[in-house]
Scaffold this motif. Structure first.
Motif, PDB file in Angstrom:
ATOM      1  N   ARG A 290       2.300   1.897  -3.384  1.00 38.71           N
ATOM      2  CA  ARG A 290       1.310   2.454  -4.307  1.00 38.71           C
ATOM      3  C   ARG A 290       0.931   3.888  -3.946  1.00 38.71           C
ATOM      4  NH1 ARG A 290      -1.183  -2.558  -3.268  1.00 38.71           N
ATOM      5  NH2 ARG A 290      -2.779  -1.501  -2.025  1.00 38.71           N
ATOM      6  N   GLY A 291       1.436   4.381  -2.825  1.00 39.25           N
ATOM      7  CA  GLY A 291       1.099   5.730  -2.389  1.00 39.25           C
ATOM      8  C   GLY A 291      -0.164   5.817  -1.577  1.00 39.25           C
ATOM      9  N   ASP A 292      -0.709   4.683  -1.165  1.00 36.81           N
ATOM     10  CA  ASP A 292      -1.946   4.663  -0.389  1.00 36.81           C
ATOM     11  C   ASP A 292      -1.605   4.480   1.090  1.00 36.81           C
ATOM     12  OD1 ASP A 292      -4.500   4.455   0.583  1.00 36.81           O
ATOM     13  OD2 ASP A 292      -5.176   2.993  -0.917  1.00 36.81           O
TER      14      ASP A 292
ATOM     15  N   ALA B  92       0.835  -1.209   0.000  1.00 38.05           N
ATOM     16  CA  ALA B  92       0.000   0.000   0.000  1.00 38.05           C
ATOM     17  C   ALA B  92       0.867   1.256   0.000  1.00 38.05           C
ATOM     18  CB  ALA B  92      -0.929  -0.004   1.216  1.00 38.05           C
TER      19      ALA B  92
ATOM     20  N   ASP C 225      -3.063   5.796   3.659  1.00 35.19           N
ATOM     21  CA  ASP C 225      -4.261   5.596   4.475  1.00 35.19           C
ATOM     22  C   ASP C 225      -4.600   4.116   4.590  1.00 35.19           C
ATOM     23  OD1 ASP C 225      -4.551   8.271   4.983  1.00 35.19           O
ATOM     24  OD2 ASP C 225      -6.084   8.605   3.448  1.00 35.19           O
ATOM     25  N   LEU C 226      -4.507   3.398   3.485  1.00 36.08           N
ATOM     26  CA  LEU C 226      -4.783   1.964   3.515  1.00 36.08           C
ATOM     27  C   LEU C 226      -3.756   1.250   4.382  1.00 36.08           C
ATOM     28  CD1 LEU C 226      -6.209  -0.600   2.634  1.00 36.08           C
ATOM     29  CD2 LEU C 226      -4.811  -0.579   0.541  1.00 36.08           C
TER      30      LEU C 226
ATOM     31  N   ARG D 102      -4.635   1.734   7.901  1.00 38.38           N
ATOM     32  CA  ARG D 102      -5.847   0.992   8.261  1.00 38.38           C
ATOM     33  C   ARG D 102      -5.520  -0.497   8.473  1.00 38.38           C
ATOM     34  NH1 ARG D 102      -8.795   2.745   4.520  1.00 38.38           N
ATOM     35  NH2 ARG D 102      -9.000   1.004   3.074  1.00 38.38           N
TER      36      ARG D 102
END
Length: 238
Positions: A81-83, A78, A85-86, A89
């Protein structure tokens, strides 16, 4: 073995892996899986890793002991991928699982305190109602019977399995120990000892070990969080 490499400006796969006792192929595999960002390529096409890659690998290696390989992989994928926040979480969900495991341990300890060494002889039940009571499938109770965890008797007229109060107690203990991560082959002899001795003393060492493993996992999660935080701080634009 872990630690920072002497220089993380420009490294080959073998250099990056050496600091963690990993092979160059493992580092390449981590890149292919998205745990590490794609490598920079030299004019000759060779992989070149930077401090960002080193930080990602340090974070991954630090996360595995507390969260497991699968969760650590998902977190770094994650981030790659630059996510972010994920990634956070996923970390939260893993911490929630640890909290749930701690609650399960407390529940087991509470259940053991309430175990009656000489249960009453009334209050028989059948496989369906007992399975519903425990939130299990009847097939699970039958599997436990084959493993020697529970030993219901058979109704002489119908042939149905009948669980007496002691059998219910054994099933409750087995259910909670299974939630704690123990295999049936470890649970069966413990329940058999409790059944034979009419007490729960044989579980004391198991509960101590369980508590120690949860504490170690919590500390490992703290170390993983520190490494992940350092990696996020080192990302471009952070």
């Amino acid at each position: 073995m872990t630690g920072r490499p002497q220089s993380t400006d420009r490294q080959r796969p073998v250099d990056l892996g050496r600091s963690h006792g990993l092979s160059a192929q493992t580092v390449r595999n981590y890149e292919a899986a998205g745990i590490l960002p794609a490598a920079v390529r030299s004019p000759h096409g060779h992989r070149v890793y930077t401090e960002v890659h080193a930080g990602a690998l340090r974070a991954f290696v630090a996360l595995v002991p507390g969260h497991g390989h699968r969760t650590a992989t998902a977190v770094l994928q994650a981030v790659t991928r630059g996510d972010v926040d994920l990634a956070l979480r996923i970390i939260d969900e893993s911490h929630a699982q640890l909290l749930d495991d701690r609650r399960t341990l407390r529940a087991v300890e509470s259940a053991l305190r309430d175990v009656d060494p000489a249960p009453a002889t009334t209050g028989d039940t059948f496989v369906g109602p007992l399975a519903r009571r425990l939130g299990l499938q009847p097939a699970t109770l039958r599997q436990w019977e084959r493993a020697g965890v529970v030993r219901p008797h058979r109704d002489p007229r119908t042939g149905y399995r009948v669980y007496g109060p002691a059998d219910v107690r054994d099933a409750q203990l087995a259910h909670q120990l299974r939630r704690g991560g123990y295999r049936l082959d470890r649970i069966a002899p413990v329940v058999a000892q409790v059944r034979a001795a009419g007490g729960v003393e044989p579980l004391a060492a198991m509960l101590d070990d369980w508590n120690a493993r949860l504490a170690a996992r919590g500390r490992a999660m703290l170390r993983g969080a520190a490494a992940l935080d350092a990696h996020l701080d080192g990302l471009p634009g952070a």
